[in-house]
Write a protein that holds these residues in place. Structure first.
Motif, PDB file in Angstrom:
ATOM      1  N   MET A 150       0.892  -1.093   0.054  1.00 15.49           N
ATOM      2  CA  MET A 150      -0.049   0.044   0.057  1.00 15.49           C
ATOM      3  C   MET A 150       0.875   1.338   0.050  1.00 15.49           C
ATOM      4  O   MET A 150       0.648   2.305  -0.907  1.00 15.49           O
ATOM      5  N   PHE A 151       1.950   1.274   0.808  1.00  9.94           N
ATOM      6  CA  PHE A 151       2.873   2.421   0.867  1.00  9.94           C
ATOM      7  C   PHE A 151       3.717   2.688  -0.445  1.00  9.94           C
ATOM      8  O   PHE A 151       4.077   3.733  -0.860  1.00  9.94           O
ATOM      9  N   HIS A 152       3.833   1.473  -1.126  1.00 10.82           N
ATOM     10  CA  HIS A 152       4.734   1.490  -2.300  1.00 10.82           C
ATOM     11  C   HIS A 152       3.905   2.092  -3.279  1.00 10.82           C
ATOM     12  O   HIS A 152       4.404   3.043  -4.035  1.00 10.82           O
ATOM     13  N   GLY A 153       2.775   1.835  -3.422  1.00 11.93           N
ATOM     14  CA  GLY A 153       1.856   2.378  -4.435  1.00 11.93           C
ATOM     15  C   GLY A 153       1.805   3.980  -4.159  1.00 11.93           C
ATOM     16  O   GLY A 153       1.856   4.886  -5.021  1.00 11.93           O
ATOM     17  N   LEU A 154       1.564   4.321  -3.039  1.00 16.58           N
ATOM     18  CA  LEU A 154       1.400   5.734  -2.497  1.00 16.58           C
ATOM     19  C   LEU A 154       2.757   6.445  -2.879  1.00 16.58           C
ATOM     20  O   LEU A 154       2.794   7.568  -3.628  1.00 16.58           O
ATOM     21  N   GLY A 155       3.946   5.765  -2.524  1.00 13.66           N
ATOM     22  CA  GLY A 155       5.176   6.584  -2.931  1.00 13.66           C
ATOM     23  C   GLY A 155       5.421   6.658  -4.430  1.00 13.66           C
ATOM     24  O   GLY A 155       5.986   7.520  -4.990  1.00 13.66           O
ATOM     25  N   MET A 156       4.914   5.570  -5.249  1.00 11.39           N
ATOM     26  CA  MET A 156       5.105   5.825  -6.768  1.00 11.39           C
ATOM     27  C   MET A 156       4.156   6.845  -7.117  1.00 11.39           C
ATOM     28  O   MET A 156       4.684   7.719  -8.095  1.00 11.39           O
ATOM     29  N   LEU A 157       3.145   7.118  -6.548  1.00 11.29           N
ATOM     30  CA  LEU A 157       2.054   8.311  -7.119  1.00 11.29           C
ATOM     31  C   LEU A 157       2.740   9.579  -6.826  1.00 11.29           C
ATOM     32  O   LEU A 157       2.742  10.586  -7.589  1.00 11.29           O
ATOM     33  N   ILE A 158       3.382   9.663  -5.624  1.00 14.56           N
ATOM     34  CA  ILE A 158       3.914  10.842  -5.276  1.00 14.56           C
ATOM     35  C   ILE A 158       5.256  11.068  -6.202  1.00 14.56           C
ATOM     36  O   ILE A 158       5.460  12.263  -6.769  1.00 14.56           O
ATOM     37  N   PHE A 159       5.980  10.031  -6.633  1.00 19.69           N
ATOM     38  CA  PHE A 159       7.087  10.095  -7.114  1.00 19.69           C
ATOM     39  C   PHE A 159       6.775  10.597  -8.808  1.00 19.69           C
ATOM     40  O   PHE A 159       7.282  11.602  -9.332  1.00 19.69           O
ATOM     41  N   TRP A 160       5.760  10.302  -9.278  1.00 15.92           N
ATOM     42  CA  TRP A 160       5.125  10.430 -10.682  1.00 15.92           C
ATOM     43  C   TRP A 160       4.609  11.774 -10.946  1.00 15.92           C
ATOM     44  O   TRP A 160       4.910  12.494 -11.729  1.00 15.92           O
TER      45      TRP A 160
END
Length: 70
Positions: free
Chosen positions: A11-21
């Motif tokens: 779940m946190f990995h998906g949120l981190g990718m969203l912030i990154f992009w």
């Protein structure tokens, strides 16, 4: 025990990718918008720069400015 931990990290990995992009697209957009502003120069601004560089005299500047304002 490990199954719950992996789900939480996903779940946190998906949120981190969203912030990154979001950051990547923001930086790209801001870079191109600054280039666009630099390329849009008005004739009057070009005249002012030429006067400041000494390429034209004050009299030439005044004549060209009158021509542009017509």
């Amino acid at each position: 025990m490990y199954g719950y931990m992996n789900m939480n990290m996903t779940m946190f990995h998906g949120l981190g990718m969203l912030i990154f992009w979001f950051i990547v697209f923001f930086l790209i957009f801001s870079f191109f918008s600054k280039d666009k502003e630099k390329k849009e120069e008005t004739p009057l601004n070009i005249l002012k720069k030429r006067l400041a560089k000494g390429e034209i005299s004050k009299e030439e500047y005044d004549e060209l400015k009158k021509t542009l304002s017509k």
